[in-house]
Design a protein around this motif. Structure first.
Motif, PDB file in Angstrom:
ATOM      1  N   GLU A   1      70.178  45.280  -9.762  1.00 47.41           N
ATOM      2  CA  GLU A   1      69.161  44.669 -10.617  1.00 47.41           C
ATOM      3  C   GLU A   1      69.121  45.236 -12.039  1.00 47.41           C
ATOM      4  O   GLU A   1      68.364  44.749 -12.865  1.00 47.41           O
ATOM      5  CB  GLU A   1      67.769  44.839  -9.979  1.00 47.41           C
ATOM      6  CG  GLU A   1      67.642  44.240  -8.597  1.00 47.41           C
ATOM      7  CD  GLU A   1      67.838  42.730  -8.611  1.00 47.41           C
ATOM      8  OE1 GLU A   1      67.491  42.094  -9.629  1.00 47.41           O
ATOM      9  OE2 GLU A   1      68.344  42.182  -7.610  1.00 47.41           O
TER      10      GLU A   1
ATOM     11  N   ASP B   1      62.719  40.787 -10.345  1.00 45.48           N
ATOM     12  CA  ASP B   1      61.884  40.198  -9.303  1.00 45.48           C
ATOM     13  C   ASP B   1      61.053  41.285  -8.620  1.00 45.48           C
ATOM     14  O   ASP B   1      61.586  42.259  -8.095  1.00 45.48           O
ATOM     15  CB  ASP B   1      62.773  39.489  -8.276  1.00 45.48           C
ATOM     16  CG  ASP B   1      61.960  38.677  -7.268  1.00 45.48           C
ATOM     17  OD1 ASP B   1      60.719  38.818  -7.245  1.00 45.48           O
ATOM     18  OD2 ASP B   1      62.572  37.915  -6.497  1.00 45.48           O
TER      19      ASP B   1
ATOM     20  N   LEU C   1      69.768  49.233  -5.377  1.00 49.99           N
ATOM     21  CA  LEU C   1      68.893  48.320  -6.102  1.00 49.99           C
ATOM     22  C   LEU C   1      69.071  48.470  -7.612  1.00 49.99           C
ATOM     23  O   LEU C   1      69.061  47.476  -8.351  1.00 49.99           O
ATOM     24  CB  LEU C   1      67.433  48.574  -5.710  1.00 49.99           C
ATOM     25  CG  LEU C   1      67.043  48.199  -4.283  1.00 49.99           C
ATOM     26  CD1 LEU C   1      65.597  48.591  -4.014  1.00 49.99           C
ATOM     27  CD2 LEU C   1      67.234  46.708  -4.037  1.00 49.99           C
TER      28      LEU C   1
ATOM     29  N   ILE D   1      61.801  42.389  -5.102  1.00 50.88           N
ATOM     30  CA  ILE D   1      62.974  43.242  -4.877  1.00 50.88           C
ATOM     31  C   ILE D   1      62.655  44.691  -5.254  1.00 50.88           C
ATOM     32  O   ILE D   1      62.867  45.609  -4.469  1.00 50.88           O
ATOM     33  CB  ILE D   1      64.172  42.716  -5.685  1.00 50.88           C
ATOM     34  CG1 ILE D   1      64.535  41.303  -5.220  1.00 50.88           C
ATOM     35  CG2 ILE D   1      65.368  43.655  -5.534  1.00 50.88           C
ATOM     36  CD1 ILE D   1      65.633  40.658  -6.047  1.00 50.88           C
TER      37      ILE D   1
END
Length: 886
Positions: free
Chosen positions: A245, A145, A241, A148
């Protein structure tokens, strides 16, 4: 470059006399901010951390030794401060013996060394129009995404120059050099600062200090915990992150955020994950085709005529096979191999031939498209001209530069570590050592073969007597199966042991070679290790595929190994199933062992360290102490990750004709491997020092070599290991007149015509079996496909016309298939350019801007200055030659 380094770096060196006061780090207490990445003042960012044990609290060495170590460390830290770095020391919260020295590089130091290291920095935004791919909408479904992890902005870049500072895109001095670049610059300084001089030889570099135990660790900091974002508002929490992710198992079907990985870990790690992701994506196509060929074999196995004849009681049940070894082995019925013949029909089918040809073409597409992708990454990550402009000489090489030679290009003297004669001696020694160890591997393979030959006799004599199970068990637990499985397991254990030895040997040989740069060092080590691993892993497979059962003679005149052991024979269906078994054990065992070694070991070590630390204290622990208790990634970094994948690539391509499901298994393994490597790197290891890398290095030509060899090996497996060519020859030529009696082309009678007949009375005393024959049987059939004239023929036991037809067909098949595939590979390589037009345009635009913004501005300045000087000269000349009366 060496002269430039000498001018910039060497003058800062110098032996510090005992009586001189040394610069020392600032001492501060921990401020109970566990997520802080700054000095205590909250302004200066921590770019690196050094960890040592307080010498006054050490009890393991003599006092004089501890004093020398302390002096070297103090001199080193003083020289770091002399180089412009700022140091701040803090005692450990959990262990009062540990001292953490935090290192900060000010703006001036960053600018100076960025210019020395030719680091490319942004000039302006990329103003070229981007055309979206036709598949962009589809790939968006698998991307991370963008809300993000925001996409990185594209810039045109140029090597940094302090005098052109205003031309670079600088919005904020604190963020102009990102944390990865800052850490790389600081590590460059740490690797070249002196700490002692002995016998006029300078000792320098953090690596030697770590090896001698003066420092316990040196690493850049992770920016947050991987479990939750940082509480510090100035921290971007990139590690969190990345874990959420990228490394988390839920992202197994997502594309990797490669730009973000590169930003956090550097180009070297980024290019590895880019290559591994690209390889995994390409395996998807190969896996689909492989599964299709496997399903084709499953659907057609019931129509496999030759297998039906083996299982038919009226055909295979009436065929008595000759003993497989001397004396202790007995006669046996062909129907025993019914189950293996059914399995063989799945793998030894026409679909396997199609798949082998497909894989020869697939590997070319993979390498060509990877070159294009690599060229894009080289431009986007500013590594296009990295090797020529940016890579520095290894400190170990610099320290040995005691000889002076004349450079043919510059016509200037330069320092090298050895003369031409010394280099020749080193290369001779290293080459001899490599060949010696390769011969040692081959010797271990010969040992496994001797084991096969000797233990087969034992199994043949005792296995059937000790099995008290049903007939179904006897079908599967045959002497050949037991020999094959146990030999494969022993081979796997020997491979694992030899790997440990050869790793140390390869490192010692490469250290003795003394390569100039880190890339040269890794490429040299890669070549040696792959040669060792190639022979180690593949030799047993090559033996089964191309040598086992090929030189065995016939029952009346068998061929012996070492004059004692009778050569192994293949199953009546060939050695293809045994090759598949060998591959499954080695590949499966290797994957399990690597996962245990790479994942479980660091996880267990970190858990032990975490629980022991928790038991000692409940206090807040700073980020640098959290990271210290993680595992170091090791000097070779991603070397073993590449090696593991390249060995797998070899198994997938070199022997794929024996196992069409290999790409599917590799695909599943790699999808897990990407996330496991990411999880391990993000959660279990300290943050690595970011490094530049232009490409995947020496692995690229190795992959190309494997691709070329794969065409030959697969063609030879189909020709010599499988039974496809003899079946085709029988179907088209020997099933019909004049050689056959059938009215049309058919596979009926194939088994009876390809198992040669042998008269039991012709056995020699040395090989005559002890056991009685079946009833009134006077003949037996050879176990393996060997096409000979029957007893009583004028050329009895000599190869018949069918044999020579088959040999001619096999050679023709290899030549035709090789030439067709190589021709297609050549066409594909020619049609697909290595660099896309889009990337070429970006490179040209960047060179234009660099020329315009940096060099042309310099030229204008020079012209302007020269114009003023010319005006002054002209005015001076006018006044000199003007007449006196004027």
């Amino acid at each position: 470059l060496v002269l430039e380094l000498n001018q910039v770096i060497i003058p800062t060196y110098g032996t510090v006399p005992e009586q001189q006061n040394l610069h020392t780090p600032e001492w501060v207490d921990f401020d109970d901010k566990p997520d802080s990445l700054f000095f205590k003042d909250g302004q200066r960012r921590i770019d690196f951390v050094l960890v040592y044990e307080d010498e006054s609290k050490k009890m393991t060495h003599k006092r004089s030794h501890r004093k020398k170590q302390k002096r070297k460390r103090q001199v080193y830290e003083s020289n770091l401060i002399n180089n412009g770095l700022q140091l701040e020391a803090t005692r450990s919260v959990l262990d009062e013996k540990l001292i953490f020295v935090k290192v900060h590089a000010p703006w001036e130091v960053l600018c100076t060394y960025a210019e020395v290291m030719h680091i490319k920095m942004p000039l302006q935004h990329n103003d070229l129009k981007n055309r979206d791919s036709a598949f962009n909408w589809f790939s968006r479904l698998f991307r991370v995404d963008e809300n993000i992890i925001k996409p990185e902005q594209e810039f045109f870049t140029a090597p940094f120059q302090k005098e052109h500072l205003s031309n670079f895109y600088i919005q904020d001095k604190d963020t102009f050099f990102n944390p990865a670049t800052r850490s790389r610059i600081v590590h460059f300084i740490l690797s070249r600062v002196e700490y002692a001089t002995k016998n006029n030889v300078k000792k320098f570099g953090i690596n030697k200090l770590l090896d001698t135990g003066i420092y316990k660790a040196a690493f850049p900091l992770h920016d947050s915990s991987f479990r939750h974002p940082s509480t510090d508002p100035n921290c971007p929490s990139e590690r969190y992150l990345l874990y959420r992710e990228w490394a988390h198992p839920k992202n197994i079907f997502k594309l990797q955020p490669l730009d973000f990985i590169r930003k956090y870990y550097g180009e070297k790690i980024g290019i590895y994950f880019a290559w591994l992701g690209f390889y995994t994506n390409m395996l998807t196509v190969a896996a689909v085709v492989g599964v299709g060929c496997f399903l084709y074999g499953c659907l057609t196995k019931d129509r496999c005529t030759w297998s039906q004849e083996v299982c038919d009681p009226s055909i295979g049940g009436n065929i008595i096979m000759c003993p497989q070894c001397d004396k202790v082995c007995t006669y046996w019925n062909l129907t025993i191999t019914c189950e293996s013949s059914k399995k063989l029909c799945i793998f030894d089918s026409f679909g396997t031939l199609v798949f082998a040809v497909f894989m020869g073409i697939w590997v070319t597409f993979f390498l060509e498209f990877w070159k294009r992708r690599q060229a894009e990454l080289e431009y986007e990550w500013d590594t296009v001209e990295y090797l020529e402009q940016e890579e520095q000489v290894r400190p170990e090489y610099e320290a040995r530069c005691t000889h002076t030679v004349m450079n043919e290009i510059t016509q200037q003297e330069e320092h090298v570590p050895y003369t031409a004669w010394g280099k020749c001696v080193r290369m001779t020694f290293c080459t001899s050592a490599i060949f010696f160890w390769i011969l040692l591997i081959i010797a271990s393979v010969v040992g496994i073969i001797v084991y096969r030959l000797s233990v087969f006799l034992v199994f043949s004599a005792t296995l059937s007597q000790h099995i008290s199970g049903t007939e179904a068990i006897r079908k599967y637990l045959t002497p050949q199966t037991a020999t094959s499985v146990t030999a494969s397991l022993i081979s796997f254990v020997v491979i694992m042991i030899l790997n440990i030895v050869y790793e140390k040997v390869a490192i010692l040989i490469t250290d003795f070679e003394l390569p100039r740069t880190q890339t040269d060092y890794e490429n040299s080590l890669t070549t040696k290790m792959f040669l060792f691993q190639f022979v180690n892993y593949y030799s047993s497979c090559f033996y089964i595929a191309f040598f086992k059962g090929k030189f065995v003679g016939h029952p009346g005149s068998p061929v012996y190994w070492l004059g004692k052991y009778r050569n192994e024979e293949c199953d009546p269906g060939g050695c293809l199933l045994e090759l598949t078994t060998q591959l499954a054990i080695i590949v499966g065992g290797k994957a399990i062992w690597n996962n245990i070694q790479e994942v479980l070991l660091p996880l267990v070590k970190n858990l032990i360290g975490r629980y022991s630390a928790a038991a000692r204290s409940e206090k807040f622990v700073p980020r640098w102490e959290h990271d210290y208790h993680l595992q170091p990634i090791g000097k070779l970094g991603l070397f073993y990750e590449y090696l593991e994948m390249v060995i797998q690539f070899g198994f997938v391509t070199l022997f794929v004709a024996s196992f069409p499901l290999a790409p599917l298994l590799a695909l599943i393994n790699n999808m897990l491997e990407i996330r496991l490597d990411a999880w391990k790197l993000t959660t279990q290891f300290r943050r690595v020092v970011p490094q530049k890398a232009q490409d995947i290095g020496a692995w690229q030509p190795i992959l190309q070599g494997i691709a070329i060899l794969a065409v030959v090996t697969n063609a030879m497996i189909i020709a010599f290991t499988s039974d496809m060519i003899p079946r085709l020859v029988y179907y088209w030529s020997f099933s019909v007149p004049p050689y056959g009696s059938h009215s049309g082309h058919t596979m009926k009678g194939y088994i009876n015509s390809t198992l040669s007949v042998f008269n039991i009375s012709d056995f020699k005393n040395a090989s005559k079996p002890f056991s009685a024959r079946f009833g009134n049987q006077t003949t037996c059939r050879q176990v393996y496909r060997d096409l000979r004239y029957p007893p009583g023929h004028q050329h009895q036991y000599e190869h018949n016309i069918y044999y020579w037809h088959v040999i001619a067909a096999k050679l023709a098949f290899i030549i035709v298939v090789e030439h067709v595939i190589y021709f297609v590979k050549f066409i594909i390589s020619y049609v697909i350019p290595d660099v896309s037009q889009k990337t070429k345009s970006k490179v040209k635009r960047e060179k234009y801007l660099t020329q315009k913004l940096l060099h042309e501005n310099d030229l204008k300045g020079v012209k302007k200055t020269m114009g003023k000087i010319a005006d002054k000269i002209i005015k001076g000349a006018d006044s000199t030659f003007r007449p006196e009366d004027e």
